[in-house]
Structures are given as C-alpha cells and as structure tokens.
Scaffold this active site. Structure first.
Site, short mmCIF file in Angstrom:
data_model
loop_
_atom_site.label_atom_id
_atom_site.label_comp_id
_atom_site.label_asym_id
_atom_site.label_seq_id
_atom_site.Cartn_x
_atom_site.Cartn_y
_atom_site.Cartn_z
N SER A 16 0.81 -1.23 0.00
CA SER A 16 0.00 0.00 0.00
C SER A 16 0.84 1.28 0.00
O SER A 16 0.50 2.22 -0.73
CB SER A 16 -0.97 -0.02 1.18
N LYS A 65 -10.03 -5.03 10.37
CA LYS A 65 -11.16 -4.40 9.67
C LYS A 65 -12.45 -4.35 10.50
O LYS A 65 -13.21 -3.40 10.38
CB LYS A 65 -11.42 -5.12 8.34
N ASN A 86 -12.19 -0.80 5.69
CA ASN A 86 -10.76 -0.79 5.32
C ASN A 86 -10.22 0.62 5.15
O ASN A 86 -9.03 0.81 4.92
CB ASN A 86 -10.51 -1.61 4.04
N ASP A 102 -13.17 -2.55 -0.56
CA ASP A 102 -12.74 -3.86 -1.07
C ASP A 102 -13.67 -4.38 -2.16
O ASP A 102 -13.21 -4.90 -3.18
CB ASP A 102 -12.69 -4.89 0.07
N GLY A 127 -14.93 -19.53 1.57
CA GLY A 127 -14.67 -18.81 2.81
C GLY A 127 -15.88 -17.99 3.24
O GLY A 127 -16.66 -17.52 2.39
N ALA A 128 -16.05 -17.86 4.54
CA ALA A 128 -17.19 -17.09 5.06
C ALA A 128 -16.74 -16.21 6.22
O ALA A 128 -17.45 -16.02 7.20
CB ALA A 128 -18.31 -18.04 5.49
N GLY A 129 -15.53 -15.65 6.10
CA GLY A 129 -15.02 -14.71 7.10
C GLY A 129 -15.24 -13.28 6.63
O GLY A 129 -16.07 -13.02 5.75
N GLY A 130 -14.45 -12.38 7.20
CA GLY A 130 -14.61 -10.96 6.88
C GLY A 130 -14.35 -10.64 5.42
O GLY A 130 -15.05 -9.80 4.83
N LEU A 215 -8.33 -13.52 -3.66
CA LEU A 215 -8.31 -12.17 -3.09
C LEU A 215 -6.93 -11.81 -2.55
O LEU A 215 -6.58 -10.64 -2.47
CB LEU A 215 -9.34 -12.02 -1.96
N GLY A 239 -4.94 -11.28 -6.25
CA GLY A 239 -5.73 -10.07 -6.03
C GLY A 239 -4.94 -8.77 -6.08
O GLY A 239 -5.38 -7.78 -5.49
#
Ligand code: ATR
Length: 270
Positions: A16, A65, A86, A102, A127-130, A215, A239
């Site tokens: 970044s 996040k 984010n 995002d 996946g089922a997280g953030g 990602l 990503g």
C-alpha cells in the site's frame, strides 16, 4: 503534507505505501503514507492518537477491519453491509467516517480490468469470514445466476446466506457438497493463501471457460492460483489488481481525485 497510513498485523509486506506514493506522484497530491504494525489490542488507541496528531486517513487490513468498523463514528452504506472497514477518514467536524472499498475494488478489477461479466454466471466464493462478507453484496448486484458460498465451518456460511439472501440466489455449502457442481468463476476469500494452504477443493468444479481469482496476492503464485491453472482456468489470478483498485477508491475518498490505475498495476506486477 497530509499524513496517511495503513495499519495491520503483520504489515511489513504491504504494498500500500508504494501504491499510494505512486497515486500521489501521478495526481500531484502532497501526502505521506506509511505502514504501521499494530496489534489488535492497541488499535483503537493508536487510531485515536494518529488522528489527534494530525493524521487525515487510515487504511486498515487483516485483522483490524472489524475493529475499524467499530471505531468509525459514521459508516458508508457499503461498509455497513460488509460489516468491516478498510478506510477511515477524518471529517471536517472531527468525526471519523468508515468506508469499505474492497468490494468495489474487486468488481473494478474483475469487470473493468479483466473484462468479465457476472450476469448469468455461476459463482463460487470460498470462505465465510470478513473477506468474503466484504465482497458478497457487489457480487450479487452483478446478477450471477447463483452464488454458492462454501466454508469449512458450514454454519458461518449459512449465517451469511441469511444475511445476503434478499440480494440474490445465494446458497451456503460445505466443500464436500460442491461435488457435481460446476462454476464459471471461483473466488478464494479464505485466509489459506497467507499460510500457503489450499481449501479442500475437488477437481472438476471449474467450467471449461472458468476463471479463478484469489483475493490474496503474493510475489509467487498462490496455491489457489496454481490450483486454478491445473484445473484449466482461462485465467487464474491473484488479487493484486483488487489491491490497487481498492486503494484508488480510498485515495479518492480522502483526496477527491481518482487515480489512473493501469500503469501502476503493470509496474507493480513487473
Ligand atoms: P478474513 O477476514 O481474512 O476473512 P477470517 O474472518 O478469520 O479472515 O476468515 C478466514 C476464512 O478462511 C474462514 O472462512 C475460514 O474457514 P472457517 O470459518 O471454517 O474457519 C477459512 N479458512 C482458513 N483456513 C482454512 C483452511 N485451511 N481450509 C479451508 N478454509 C480455511
């Protein structure tokens, strides 16, 4: 010079600062942007200190996040839906606005840069997280014919299904129950690439012109990108494009100028 930073734990490999420096050069904006490693326990105090000492905006990455979501005084609609933030911005009245760029970053990369369409496609999100939660709303708004959400811990996928079912045909699943299904686009939103692992994926899940998108990004191809190539994907990518696009939207929120991303994407890849 206005100060910005990305906070994460760990943060040493973040691209970044390089991305925002290039945006600043390109747009003529005078900003500084640094990477700061912050343990979740001290995140709230550090964010307060940063803004009280003249900082104008923060990016927050894994695992901060959800904490950034709680820290914000006000939230954009897309941040509210994704349950994660984010990008934090100091507003004129001293309050902190939380946004999540995002989802728009992913869609810009998928549909703008890579030229894919979502309409009528069969999409699988792993996946089922953030990270998954942050992309489901914009994916469903692209009107895929259906969206399967596979997770190791199936109740978490079911909870997401309930949360997003009003936006489209979303179907929670175990990895085993994917057997016999075929998808045009498979998106890895698990944290497996960070540890060099791969979700337990069977062969034959990808359609003949299928695309795989991780990602996560890294210098070497991730295990999921390699899996996609092995499955015959017409495109199997990490990503990095999404990273640059979410950064561009954060930069725009802070500075009111949208950077041009294609040269920067190419430069970072090289
Ligand atoms: P993030 O914010 O990056 O999404 P997270 O909320 O901790 O991080 O979620 C991590 C995701 O990666 C979860 O979906 C997790 O599955 P579980 O909910 O079953 O834990 C998934 N994940 C992590 N390691 C995995 C592995 N080895 N195989 C499959 N899924 C994995």
């Amino acid at each position: 010079m206005d100060r910005y930073a990305v906070l994460g734990f760990p943060i040493s490999h973040s691209m970044s600062p390089a991305i925002h420096q290039r945006f600043a050069e390109q747009t003529g904006e005078k900003i500084s942007y640094e990477a700061i490693e912050v343990h979740p326990d001290v995140f709230a105090n550090l964010a307060d200190y940063f803004f009280k000492t003249g900082g104008k905006g923060l990016n927050c990455t894994v695992p901060l996040k959800e904490l950034a979501f709680q820290k914000a005084d006000a939230l954009t609609e897309r941040a509210t839906i994704s349950g994660a933030v984010n990008t934090l911005k100091l507003m004129q009245d001293g309050s902190i606005l939380g946004d999540n760029t995002d989802g728009v970053g992913l869609i810009t990369d998928l549909c703008g840069n890579l030229g894919l369409t979502l309409k009528g496609k069969r999409v699988l999100v792993l996946g089922a997280g953030g990270a998954a939660r942050g992309i489901l709303e914009p994916l469903l708004r692209g009107e895929p014919s259906n969206l399967w959400l596979a997770n190791r811990t199936v109740p978490k996928a079911r909870a997401m299904e309930t949360l997003f079912s009003s936006l489209g045909d979303i179907h929670a699943s175990s990895y085993e129950a994917l057997m016999g299904e075929e998808f045009d686009l498979i998106i890895n939103a698990t944290s497996t690439s960070l540890t060099g692992d791969l979700p337990p994926l069977a062969s034959g899940l990808l359609s003949s012109k299928g695309v795989c998108y991780d990602l996560a990004y890294s210098k070497e191809p991730t295990a999921f990108v390699l899996w996609g190539e092995k499955q015959g994907a017409v495109l199997s990518t990490d990503g990095l494009g999404m990273l640059v696009e979410q950064a561009a939207h954060a930069f725009n929120l802070w500075r009111g100028v949208m950077p041009e991303t294609s040269a920067i994407r190419g430069g970072l890849r090289a």
